[in-house]
Write a protein that holds these residues in place. Sequence first.
Motif, PDB file in Angstrom:
ATOM      1  N   TYR A 162     -10.714   9.449   6.654  1.00  0.00           N
ATOM      2  CA  TYR A 162      -9.421   8.130   7.020  1.00  0.00           C
ATOM      3  C   TYR A 162      -9.193   7.555   5.651  1.00  0.00           C
ATOM      4  CZ  TYR A 162      -8.045   3.637   8.359  1.00  0.00           C
ATOM      5  OH  TYR A 162      -7.275   2.661   8.551  1.00  0.00           O
ATOM      6  N   GLN A 163     -10.991   7.750   4.535  1.00  0.00           N
ATOM      7  CA  GLN A 163     -10.710   7.052   3.791  1.00  0.00           C
ATOM      8  C   GLN A 163     -10.016   8.288   2.391  1.00  0.00           C
ATOM      9  OE1 GLN A 163     -14.152   5.056   2.184  1.00  0.00           O
ATOM     10  NE2 GLN A 163     -13.402   5.139   0.303  1.00  0.00           N
ATOM     11  N   SER A 164     -10.161   9.524   2.623  1.00  0.00           N
ATOM     12  CA  SER A 164      -9.406  10.514   1.782  1.00  0.00           C
ATOM     13  C   SER A 164      -7.928  10.430   2.055  1.00  0.00           C
ATOM     14  CB  SER A 164     -10.224  11.976   2.442  1.00  0.00           C
ATOM     15  OG  SER A 164      -9.800  12.970   1.430  1.00  0.00           O
ATOM     16  N   VAL A 165      -7.426  10.760   3.469  1.00  0.00           N
ATOM     17  CA  VAL A 165      -6.435  10.441   3.731  1.00  0.00           C
ATOM     18  C   VAL A 165      -4.999   9.430   3.260  1.00  0.00           C
ATOM     19  CG1 VAL A 165      -4.173  10.774   5.629  1.00  0.00           C
ATOM     20  CG2 VAL A 165      -5.896  12.495   5.231  1.00  0.00           C
ATOM     21  N   PHE A 166      -6.000   7.956   3.554  1.00  0.00           N
ATOM     22  CA  PHE A 166      -5.177   6.960   3.434  1.00  0.00           C
ATOM     23  C   PHE A 166      -5.184   6.227   2.491  1.00  0.00           C
ATOM     24  CE2 PHE A 166      -5.531   7.497   8.115  1.00  0.00           C
ATOM     25  CZ  PHE A 166      -4.100   7.767   8.647  1.00  0.00           C
ATOM     26  N   GLY A 167      -6.565   6.409   2.004  1.00  0.00           N
ATOM     27  CA  GLY A 167      -6.902   5.875   0.076  1.00  0.00           C
ATOM     28  C   GLY A 167      -6.291   6.830  -0.493  1.00  0.00           C
ATOM     29  N   GLY A 168      -6.399   8.017  -0.850  1.00  0.00           N
ATOM     30  CA  GLY A 168      -5.922   8.790  -1.499  1.00  0.00           C
ATOM     31  C   GLY A 168      -3.766   8.677  -1.148  1.00  0.00           C
ATOM     32  N   LEU A 169      -3.605   8.343  -0.148  1.00  0.00           N
ATOM     33  CA  LEU A 169      -1.956   7.426  -0.253  1.00  0.00           C
ATOM     34  C   LEU A 169      -2.171   6.689  -0.919  1.00  0.00           C
ATOM     35  CD1 LEU A 169      -1.472   9.051   3.095  1.00  0.00           C
ATOM     36  CD2 LEU A 169      -0.195   9.844   0.991  1.00  0.00           C
ATOM     37  N   ALA A 170      -2.330   5.509  -1.423  1.00  0.00           N
ATOM     38  CA  ALA A 170      -2.668   4.209  -1.721  1.00  0.00           C
ATOM     39  C   ALA A 170      -2.452   4.568  -3.393  1.00  0.00           C
ATOM     40  CB  ALA A 170      -3.636   3.593  -1.252  1.00  0.00           C
ATOM     41  N   LEU A 177      -2.117   0.146   1.036  1.00  0.00           N
ATOM     42  CA  LEU A 177      -2.459   0.312   2.022  1.00  0.00           C
ATOM     43  C   LEU A 177      -2.550   0.153   3.035  1.00  0.00           C
ATOM     44  CD1 LEU A 177       0.300   2.712   3.778  1.00  0.00           C
ATOM     45  CD2 LEU A 177      -1.798   4.397   3.047  1.00  0.00           C
ATOM     46  N   VAL A 178      -1.780  -0.657   4.198  1.00  0.00           N
ATOM     47  CA  VAL A 178      -2.646  -0.940   5.612  1.00  0.00           C
ATOM     48  C   VAL A 178      -2.844   0.083   6.404  1.00  0.00           C
ATOM     49  CG1 VAL A 178      -2.958  -2.602   7.050  1.00  0.00           C
ATOM     50  CG2 VAL A 178      -1.918  -3.340   5.377  1.00  0.00           C
ATOM     51  N   ALA A 179      -3.875   0.811   6.747  1.00  0.00           N
ATOM     52  CA  ALA A 179      -4.290   2.405   7.000  1.00  0.00           C
ATOM     53  C   ALA A 179      -4.486   2.692   8.279  1.00  0.00           C
ATOM     54  CB  ALA A 179      -5.057   2.906   6.693  1.00  0.00           C
ATOM     55  N   GLY A 180      -2.933   1.908   9.058  1.00  0.00           N
ATOM     56  CA  GLY A 180      -3.344   1.826  10.467  1.00  0.00           C
ATOM     57  C   GLY A 180      -4.587   1.007  11.087  1.00  0.00           C
ATOM     58  N   SER A 181      -4.981   1.997  12.289  1.00  0.00           N
ATOM     59  CA  SER A 181      -6.044   1.730  12.350  1.00  0.00           C
ATOM     60  C   SER A 181      -6.840   3.194  13.410  1.00  0.00           C
ATOM     61  CB  SER A 181      -6.127   0.708  13.773  1.00  0.00           C
ATOM     62  OG  SER A 181      -5.692   1.292  15.061  1.00  0.00           O
ATOM     63  N   ILE A 182      -8.414   2.787  13.436  1.00  0.00           N
ATOM     64  CA  ILE A 182      -9.379   3.886  14.120  1.00  0.00           C
ATOM     65  C   ILE A 182     -10.274   3.301  14.547  1.00  0.00           C
ATOM     66  CG2 ILE A 182     -10.312   3.517  11.603  1.00  0.00           C
ATOM     67  CD1 ILE A 182     -11.075   6.796  11.834  1.00  0.00           C
ATOM     68  N   PRO A 187     -18.043   0.065  11.989  1.00  0.00           N
ATOM     69  CA  PRO A 187     -17.851   0.813  11.155  1.00  0.00           C
ATOM     70  C   PRO A 187     -18.123  -0.420   9.959  1.00  0.00           C
ATOM     71  CG  PRO A 187     -16.037   0.108  12.558  1.00  0.00           C
ATOM     72  CD  PRO A 187     -16.742   0.001  13.403  1.00  0.00           C
ATOM     73  N   ARG A 188     -18.299  -0.191   8.798  1.00  0.00           N
ATOM     74  CA  ARG A 188     -18.313  -1.074   7.648  1.00  0.00           C
ATOM     75  C   ARG A 188     -18.260  -0.042   6.219  1.00  0.00           C
ATOM     76  NH1 ARG A 188     -22.588   1.548   9.780  1.00  0.00           N
ATOM     77  NH2 ARG A 188     -24.034   2.275   7.771  1.00  0.00           N
ATOM     78  N   VAL A 189     -17.982  -1.291   5.414  1.00  0.00           N
ATOM     79  CA  VAL A 189     -18.236  -0.464   3.879  1.00  0.00           C
ATOM     80  C   VAL A 189     -18.993  -0.501   3.256  1.00  0.00           C
ATOM     81  CG1 VAL A 189     -16.283  -0.957   1.962  1.00  0.00           C
ATOM     82  CG2 VAL A 189     -15.087  -1.073   3.851  1.00  0.00           C
ATOM     83  N   GLU A 190     -19.869   0.682   2.564  1.00  0.00           N
ATOM     84  CA  GLU A 190     -20.896  -0.343   1.476  1.00  0.00           C
ATOM     85  C   GLU A 190     -20.465   0.801   0.281  1.00  0.00           C
ATOM     86  OE1 GLU A 190     -24.502   1.426   4.373  1.00  0.00           O
ATOM     87  OE2 GLU A 190     -23.864  -0.445   5.470  1.00  0.00           O
ATOM     88  N   GLY A 191     -20.916   0.309  -1.039  1.00  0.00           N
ATOM     89  CA  GLY A 191     -20.636   0.870  -1.665  1.00  0.00           C
ATOM     90  C   GLY A 191     -18.717   1.910  -2.268  1.00  0.00           C
ATOM     91  N   SER A 210      -4.330  -0.219  -4.495  1.00  0.00           N
ATOM     92  CA  SER A 210      -4.154   1.166  -5.395  1.00  0.00           C
ATOM     93  C   SER A 210      -4.619   1.750  -6.065  1.00  0.00           C
ATOM     94  CB  SER A 210      -3.062   0.381  -6.563  1.00  0.00           C
ATOM     95  OG  SER A 210      -3.340  -0.416  -7.158  1.00  0.00           O
ATOM     96  N   ASP A 211      -6.424   1.628  -5.655  1.00  0.00           N
ATOM     97  CA  ASP A 211      -7.453   2.251  -7.233  1.00  0.00           C
ATOM     98  C   ASP A 211      -7.418   3.495  -5.451  1.00  0.00           C
ATOM     99  OD1 ASP A 211      -8.842   0.414  -5.601  1.00  0.00           O
ATOM    100  OD2 ASP A 211     -10.384  -0.332  -6.738  1.00  0.00           O
ATOM    101  N   GLY A 212      -7.269   3.241  -4.449  1.00  0.00           N
ATOM    102  CA  GLY A 212      -7.075   4.370  -3.454  1.00  0.00           C
ATOM    103  C   GLY A 212      -9.173   3.311  -2.457  1.00  0.00           C
ATOM    104  N   GLN A 213      -9.238   2.568  -3.538  1.00  0.00           N
ATOM    105  CA  GLN A 213     -10.672   1.487  -2.893  1.00  0.00           C
ATOM    106  C   GLN A 213     -10.307   0.460  -1.449  1.00  0.00           C
ATOM    107  OE1 GLN A 213     -14.024   2.968  -3.417  1.00  0.00           O
ATOM    108  NE2 GLN A 213     -12.194   4.014  -4.158  1.00  0.00           N
ATOM    109  N   PRO A 214     -11.155   0.969  -1.082  1.00  0.00           N
ATOM    110  CA  PRO A 214     -11.466  -0.514   0.266  1.00  0.00           C
ATOM    111  C   PRO A 214     -10.880  -1.677  -0.246  1.00  0.00           C
ATOM    112  CG  PRO A 214     -12.445   1.109   1.248  1.00  0.00           C
ATOM    113  CD  PRO A 214     -12.421   1.298  -0.236  1.00  0.00           C
TER     114      PRO A 214
END
Length: 369
Positions: A162-170, A177-182, A187-191, A210-214
């Motif tokens: 999910y992060q690879s595809v949608f963070g990569g596109l951003a 990019l609001v990456a729809g849902s999963i 789930p959580r964001v760490e580091g 735009s840096d691809g990060q959450p």
Amino acid sequence: MRLFFRLAIGLAVLCGLVVYGYWSQQRPATHYLSDLRVHVAVNQGVPGEKGNLLGIQPQLLANDFQNLERLHRKLAAYLSQARSAGLLNPRTVAVLPEHIGTWLMIAGEKPEVYEAPTFEEAMQWLAAGNPLGYLKAATESRPALTADTQLRLKAAQMAQDYQSVFGGLAKEYAITLVAGSIILPDPRVEGGQLRAGEGALFNVSVVFGSDGQPIGQPQRQLRADTSYQPWVSSVAGSGIQALDTPAGRLGVLIGRDSWNPANLRELEQQHTELLAVPAFIPEPNRWAVTRPPDAPQDATNEAEAWRSSLTGRYAGAAICVFSRGTLWDIGSDGHSFVTQAGQTSKDTAAGGAPQGRQHHTAALFNLWL
């Protein structure tokens, strides 16, 4: 003689297990011609320095999720056409539909999964192709809830994909990019990385910069849709967050969370200027016919429920995005739309799309801020 038969049977079973183990590991690629066309259905307002909300309504089929390259190719084609139409800039906030990440559960599977005529049969092939993982996921699932097991099967890989595809596109297109849902367990964001936990399942949306990060933590759906409440958890209390983006403060409400006026009031109290609503209706021909039991009182059908929930109730700019296409025997419905200052835009066919077809194909819905 008995010993001979026992040895023969044991050898046959062993050979069968070896053959099955080899078969389950094979992932031959299949050829697939994907429709990469998209048209501009709505382009409201005048381009300016404040940026824009851009809804991407994709046309999705099961084969689009066979590997990450295919999914990236389709979504990148839409974004490239949006850029050619002048709809992308550093302040663009693009929005994808609900569950576009959930289907990553079938990425990298055997051809039988994508060729199955029904969702039920596809999930049987998914289990057959991942015997050990499926048994492990079953031990972590709620009893008798097969969907729970299916979503836990590859949860860690799904979060990474999910992060690879949608963070990569951003990052590739330098947008938010609001990456729809999963749907993922706890789930959580760490580091800077989206990770799946081991707790209850939640339907979440992650916003990538735009840096691809959450940006911030995953926004959880506050009240799980009635169709998957048995195995997806709702959030106790308030869990709405406002995120700072180049276009302004953004809130995300997944699906029918946007129907609750209290959620909209909380967003306004957090001084949000933008609202993204990733949505999904898993049945065709519901939009103008069916009235959900939890619809707002003034709504007589699904269409009015979605539109009236935002029209006149949210003062900022908002966009609601659905997906189109058919995955096995699962259809889709829903008409994406934008609102600004409490007013819903009128649909305008553009980009060569015949009037009335814009909601049944891949389309872009743009609102200049």
